[in-house]
Motif scaffolding. Structure first.
Motif, PDB file in Angstrom:
ATOM      1  N   ALA A   1       0.836  -1.206   0.000  1.00 12.69           N
ATOM      2  CA  ALA A   1       0.000   0.000   0.000  1.00 12.69           C
ATOM      3  C   ALA A   1       0.873   1.259   0.000  1.00 12.69           C
ATOM      4  O   ALA A   1       0.520   2.265  -0.625  1.00 12.69           O
ATOM      5  N   LEU A   2       2.019   1.214   0.684  1.00 13.85           N
ATOM      6  CA  LEU A   2       2.927   2.365   0.703  1.00 13.85           C
ATOM      7  C   LEU A   2       3.454   2.664  -0.696  1.00 13.85           C
ATOM      8  O   LEU A   2       3.725   3.809  -1.041  1.00 13.85           O
ATOM      9  N   PHE A   3       3.600   1.611  -1.502  1.00  7.23           N
ATOM     10  CA  PHE A   3       4.102   1.789  -2.865  1.00  7.23           C
ATOM     11  C   PHE A   3       2.964   1.917  -3.875  1.00  7.23           C
ATOM     12  O   PHE A   3       3.228   2.069  -5.062  1.00  7.23           O
ATOM     13  N   SER A   4       1.719   1.794  -3.401  1.00  7.50           N
ATOM     14  CA  SER A   4       0.553   1.715  -4.304  1.00  7.50           C
ATOM     15  C   SER A   4       0.817   0.679  -5.397  1.00  7.50           C
ATOM     16  O   SER A   4       0.591   0.930  -6.588  1.00  7.50           O
ATOM     17  N   ALA A   5       1.296  -0.478  -4.956  1.00  8.54           N
ATOM     18  CA  ALA A   5       1.662  -1.515  -5.935  1.00  8.54           C
ATOM     19  C   ALA A   5       1.089  -2.855  -5.503  1.00  8.54           C
ATOM     20  O   ALA A   5       0.493  -2.976  -4.431  1.00  8.54           O
ATOM     21  N   GLY A   6       1.256  -3.842  -6.361  1.00  8.11           N
ATOM     22  CA  GLY A   6       0.821  -5.198  -6.032  1.00  8.11           C
ATOM     23  C   GLY A   6       1.759  -5.805  -5.003  1.00  8.11           C
ATOM     24  O   GLY A   6       2.948  -5.482  -4.957  1.00  8.11           O
ATOM     25  N   ARG A   7       1.216  -6.713  -4.162  1.00  7.77           N
ATOM     26  CA  ARG A   7       1.972  -7.303  -3.058  1.00  7.77           C
ATOM     27  C   ARG A   7       3.281  -7.930  -3.508  1.00  7.77           C
ATOM     28  O   ARG A   7       4.321  -7.753  -2.883  1.00  7.77           O
ATOM     29  N   ASP A   8       3.250  -8.655  -4.636  1.00  6.49           N
ATOM     30  CA  ASP A   8       4.430  -9.415  -5.033  1.00  6.49           C
ATOM     31  C   ASP A   8       5.502  -8.560  -5.717  1.00  6.49           C
ATOM     32  O   ASP A   8       6.577  -9.064  -6.043  1.00  6.49           O
ATOM     33  N   ASP A   9       5.210  -7.271  -5.928  1.00  7.29           N
ATOM     34  CA  ASP A   9       6.214  -6.387  -6.543  1.00  7.29           C
ATOM     35  C   ASP A   9       7.024  -5.623  -5.488  1.00  7.29           C
ATOM     36  O   ASP A   9       7.957  -4.893  -5.833  1.00  7.29           O
ATOM     37  N   THR A  10       6.656  -5.769  -4.208  1.00  6.47           N
ATOM     38  CA  THR A  10       7.216  -4.857  -3.202  1.00  6.47           C
ATOM     39  C   THR A  10       8.710  -5.053  -2.963  1.00  6.47           C
ATOM     40  O   THR A  10       9.413  -4.080  -2.709  1.00  6.47           O
ATOM     41  N   ALA A  11       9.203  -6.285  -3.038  1.00  8.02           N
ATOM     42  CA  ALA A  11      10.632  -6.498  -2.758  1.00  8.02           C
ATOM     43  C   ALA A  11      11.474  -5.711  -3.771  1.00  8.02           C
ATOM     44  O   ALA A  11      12.440  -5.036  -3.402  1.00  8.02           O
TER      45      ALA A  11
END
Ligand SMILES: [Zn+2]
Length: 402
Positions: free
Chosen positions: A251-261
């Motif tokens: 949510a901090l990145f406004s991105a999908g869960r699997d893209d966060t790393a």
């Protein structure tokens, strides 16, 4: 007194039973404990925590294996009298959890033996996971996940788990996964076509009841590989926690869960680059600021300028930049301080053509600040906890120079 009949040996899913109180004692850390002629409560042991539950409605906090007295049931509240008939009830969610972790351990340990000939040397049930210590010499994520894969396949094949008994002589002829730790008649737990091991714990009826096994993390420890895993409801709880955490990050990145790393790694890189740019800009700013400070400070005797100044909100690095910029001017001594709520910081520096021992000055100043510091005769740094004395410490240092 005959030993307590252990009903959990025959049926790990028995949660209600009736029994007679055979003894009562106050010797368990001030608590009252009773022994029964028969019990379904599993006492602490073999890496598996004790059951909890009730006896005649009173809480059973813990059960302890006591060689002479059978199983001690530690009671919170009114303990029943010797000779009384009692109704026992086991807390099923806790028992199921232990069945899943414990049976899961049998399966995972055998998976490491099957694939890598790597026996398990230790097992612990932790607060929200479990640990096994495996003789796996070259652990990698891939090897460990192969064992997890095999273990889960065995779980989903829903194999039958049976209890057998054998004499020591009979057991010696059997392919046991680990050596028995006790003499005499042995209790063997067999997972159909997969694992056979002596054990006194509580196990699932079939492997499917374990649900699933997931490895959380692993590390090398004392020549072994320590693997933290969760089975059954703990694996689900762990998945929920991990998912909640990674979604919060996403949510901090406004991105999908699997893209966060990937996104977090990029942000760390960008942050390092920004940090470098801020430092180089600070150096420029420090030169401008140093010029201003130098111009407005009147020279004393011998043309020497002593610039003693408290500047708010500077970290040690930027304070040092300013001091270095100041002493690029001739005949200059910089005595700079800064602080936040808890820490006072100091940098003392002098130009080559000025005299004075900055190291000695710094040590004295830091003593006033209840801290530590030091350096070279021309540049020293330090700090302390006594923020209130910062201005006084600078004044004293300036005084010393005159
Ligand atoms: Zn077992």
């Amino acid at each position: 007194m005959p030993p307590t009949e252990r009903l959990y040996y025959q049926d790990s899913h028995l949660i209600e039973f009736e029994a007679l109180v055979t003894d009562k004692t106050d010797r368990v850390s001030g608590w009252t404990a009773v022994t029964l002629d028969r019990t379904a409560f599993y006492p602490t042991g073999g890496g598996q925590p004790s059951d909890t539950g009730t006896l005649n409605g009173e809480r059973v906090l813990e059960c302890i294996d006591d060689e002479d007295n059978g199983v001690l049931h530690v009671i919170q509240g009114r303990a029943p009298e010797v000779g009384a008939g009692v109704k026992g009830r086991i807390d099923w969610p806790r028992r199921l959890d232990h069945i899943q972790q414990h049976t899961g351990q049998h399966i995972l340990s055998q998976a490491f033996v099957t694939l890598f000939n790597a026996p398990t040397r230790g097992f612990r049930v932790l607060h929200d996971a479990c640990e096994i210590d495996v003789e796996l010499t070259n652990p990698t994520n891939e090897l460990i996940e192969r064992a997890v894969e095999l273990a889960n396949n065995v779980i989903w094949e829903d194999r039958e788990i049976t209890i057998k008994s054998a004499t020591a002589e009979e057991a010696a002829q059997l392919p046991l996964r680990k050596d028995p730790t006790r003499a005499g008649e042995l209790r063997l737990i067999e997972i159909e076509g997969f694992d056979l091991t002596p054990c006194g714990g509580t196990h699932a009826y079939r492997t499917g009841e374990v649900g699933m096994i997931a490895v959380r993390t692993w590390e090398r420890a004392k020549g072994l590989t320590r693997i933290e895993f969760a089975a059954g409801t703990r694996a689900l709880a762990d998945y929920r926690r991990a998912n909640k955490t990674s979604r919060a990050v996403a949510a901090l990145f406004s991105a999908g869960r699997d893209d966060t790393a990937k996104l977090a790694a990029r942000m760390v890189d960008e942050n390092k680059e920004l940090h470098r740019r801020v430092r180089s800009l600070e150096e420029i700013a420090a030169r401008v600021e140093a010029d201003e400070l130098y111009q407005k400070t009147q020279p004393g005797s011998d043309d020497l300028r002593i610039i003693a100044q408290v500047l708010d909100g500077r970290d040690p690095e930027s304070l040092k930049h300013l001091a270095v910029a100041l002493i690029s001017h001739p005949k200059t001594i910089a005595l700079l301080g800064s602080h936040d709520k808890e820490t006072a910081r100091l940098v003392f520096a002098r130009s080559e053509d000025a005299s004075g021992d900055m190291n000695a000055l710094m040590r004295e100043a830091c003593e006033m600040l209840d801290g530590r510091g030091g350096g070279k005769p021309d540049l020293a740094q330090g700090g302390g906890k006594n923020v209130a004395k910062l201005a006084q410490a600078l004044d004293a240092a300036a005084e010393n120079l005159n």
